[in-house]
Design a protein around this motif. Structure first.
Motif, mmCIF file in Angstrom:
data_model
loop_
_atom_site.group_PDB
_atom_site.id
_atom_site.type_symbol
_atom_site.label_atom_id
_atom_site.label_comp_id
_atom_site.label_asym_id
_atom_site.label_seq_id
_atom_site.Cartn_x
_atom_site.Cartn_y
_atom_site.Cartn_z
ATOM 1 N N UNK A 1 0.826 -1.210 0.000
ATOM 2 C CA UNK A 1 0.000 0.000 0.000
ATOM 3 C C UNK A 1 0.851 1.246 0.000
ATOM 4 N N UNK A 2 0.237 2.344 -0.395
ATOM 5 C CA UNK A 2 0.939 3.619 -0.448
ATOM 6 C C UNK A 2 -0.056 4.762 -0.265
ATOM 7 N N UNK A 3 0.450 5.883 0.281
ATOM 8 C CA UNK A 3 -0.392 7.069 0.485
ATOM 9 C C UNK A 3 -0.137 8.079 -0.630
ATOM 10 N N UNK A 4 -1.187 8.756 -1.034
ATOM 11 C CA UNK A 4 -1.095 9.734 -2.115
ATOM 12 C C UNK A 4 -1.798 11.023 -1.710
ATOM 13 N N UNK A 5 -1.356 12.127 -2.321
ATOM 14 C CA UNK A 5 -2.057 13.398 -2.135
ATOM 15 C C UNK A 5 -2.797 13.723 -3.437
ATOM 16 N N UNK A 6 -3.653 14.740 -3.384
ATOM 17 C CA UNK A 6 -4.423 15.116 -4.575
ATOM 18 C C UNK A 6 -3.513 15.518 -5.733
ATOM 19 N N UNK A 7 -2.336 16.088 -5.411
ATOM 20 C CA UNK A 7 -1.396 16.518 -6.457
ATOM 21 C C UNK A 7 -0.951 15.335 -7.307
ATOM 22 N N UNK A 8 -0.766 14.215 -6.660
ATOM 23 C CA UNK A 8 -0.298 13.026 -7.369
ATOM 24 C C UNK A 8 -1.419 12.317 -8.107
ATOM 25 N N UNK A 9 -2.620 12.428 -7.595
ATOM 26 C CA UNK A 9 -3.719 11.625 -8.139
ATOM 27 C C UNK A 9 -4.604 12.355 -9.146
ATOM 28 N N UNK A 10 -4.690 13.678 -9.032
ATOM 29 C CA UNK A 10 -5.615 14.404 -9.907
ATOM 30 C C UNK A 10 -4.895 14.977 -11.125
ATOM 31 N N UNK A 11 -4.024 14.158 -11.661
ATOM 32 C CA UNK A 11 -3.208 14.490 -12.815
ATOM 33 C C UNK A 11 -3.758 13.623 -13.954
ATOM 34 N N UNK A 12 -3.723 14.135 -15.179
ATOM 35 C CA UNK A 12 -4.290 13.388 -16.327
ATOM 36 C C UNK A 12 -3.683 12.002 -16.496
ATOM 37 N N UNK A 13 -2.451 11.859 -16.031
ATOM 38 C CA UNK A 13 -1.728 10.595 -16.203
ATOM 39 C C UNK A 13 -1.903 9.642 -15.030
#
Ligand SMILES: Nc1nc2c(c(=O)[nH]1)N[C@H]1C(S)=C(S)[C@@H](COP(=O)(O)O)O[C@H]1N2
Ligand SMILES: [Mo]
Length: 170
Positions: free
Chosen positions: A117-129
């Motif tokens: 598992x890993x934690x993500x922020x919106x910056x990493x996830x709300x990207x087109x890629x």
């Protein structure tokens, strides 16, 4: 004589109305009988999503079928210093959040069936890629590939998660 013809026509009209009603009833019964069969389709994979409702909800390939899917080129930074670009197909993580009506969050924890598992922020996830992907380079992901794959364009291989099984939104 006139009266007789008139009542004959009225009778036929009545019969026609009754027949139309019966036919529409048959069509209606026929349709409502078929619906549960369609709804009983088993999902190929399922992700448990926590933090969006009081109870955990399931997000499956059947939801993906209802959504708009996209193609995105994404690059993975590999451990040996090389980069690998592939064409991925699936739903963008942003579309997934919108589908579940997630508005505000601080953190997303993505977990795999094997416990990785890993934690993500919106910056990493709300990207087109950033996608929940079901295909790579035109091919369906296999069970070995991990049926649903978190693609994080531009990030190292440890950010990419095979066989996503749970997403927690905090
Ligand atoms: N489900 C799952 N995904 C995972 C991992 C894992 O252990 N389980 N390891 C991560 C790490 S640390 C790396 S380096 C890459 C390895 O990908 P590969 O097996 O395709 O080389 O997968 C990432 N995604
Ligand atoms: Mo790794």
């Amino acid at each position: 004589m006139f009266k007789k013809i008139k009542s004959g026509v009225l009778k036929m009209k009545k019969i026609a109305v009754v027949m139309i009603l019966m036919m529409s009833l048959l069509v209606f019964v026929g349709c409502s009988k078929e619906e549960p069969v369609a709804a009983a389709k088993e999902p190929a994979w399922s992700i448990t999503v926590e933090g969006v409702r009081d109870e955990a909800v399931s997000f499956t390939d059947l939801d993906v079928d209802k959504m708009g899917t996209v193609d995105a080129k994404a690059t993975m930074k590999k451990k040996d210093g090389t980069e690998q670009e592939q064409l991925w197909h699936g739903v963008s993580f942003k579309a997934f959040l919108d589908y579940l009506e997630v508005k505000d969050y601080n953190l997303v924890i993505v977990e795999a069936a094997d416990g990785y598992s890993k934690e993500y922020t919106s910056l990493e996830l709300e990207n087109e890629g950033c996608l929940l992907a079901v295909k790579v380079d035109g091919k369906d992901l296999t069970e070995e590939d991990g049926l649903v794959y978190l693609v994080v364009d531009g990030k190292g291989s440890n950010w990419w998660i095979k066989n996503v099984s749970k997403i927690t939104i905090e």
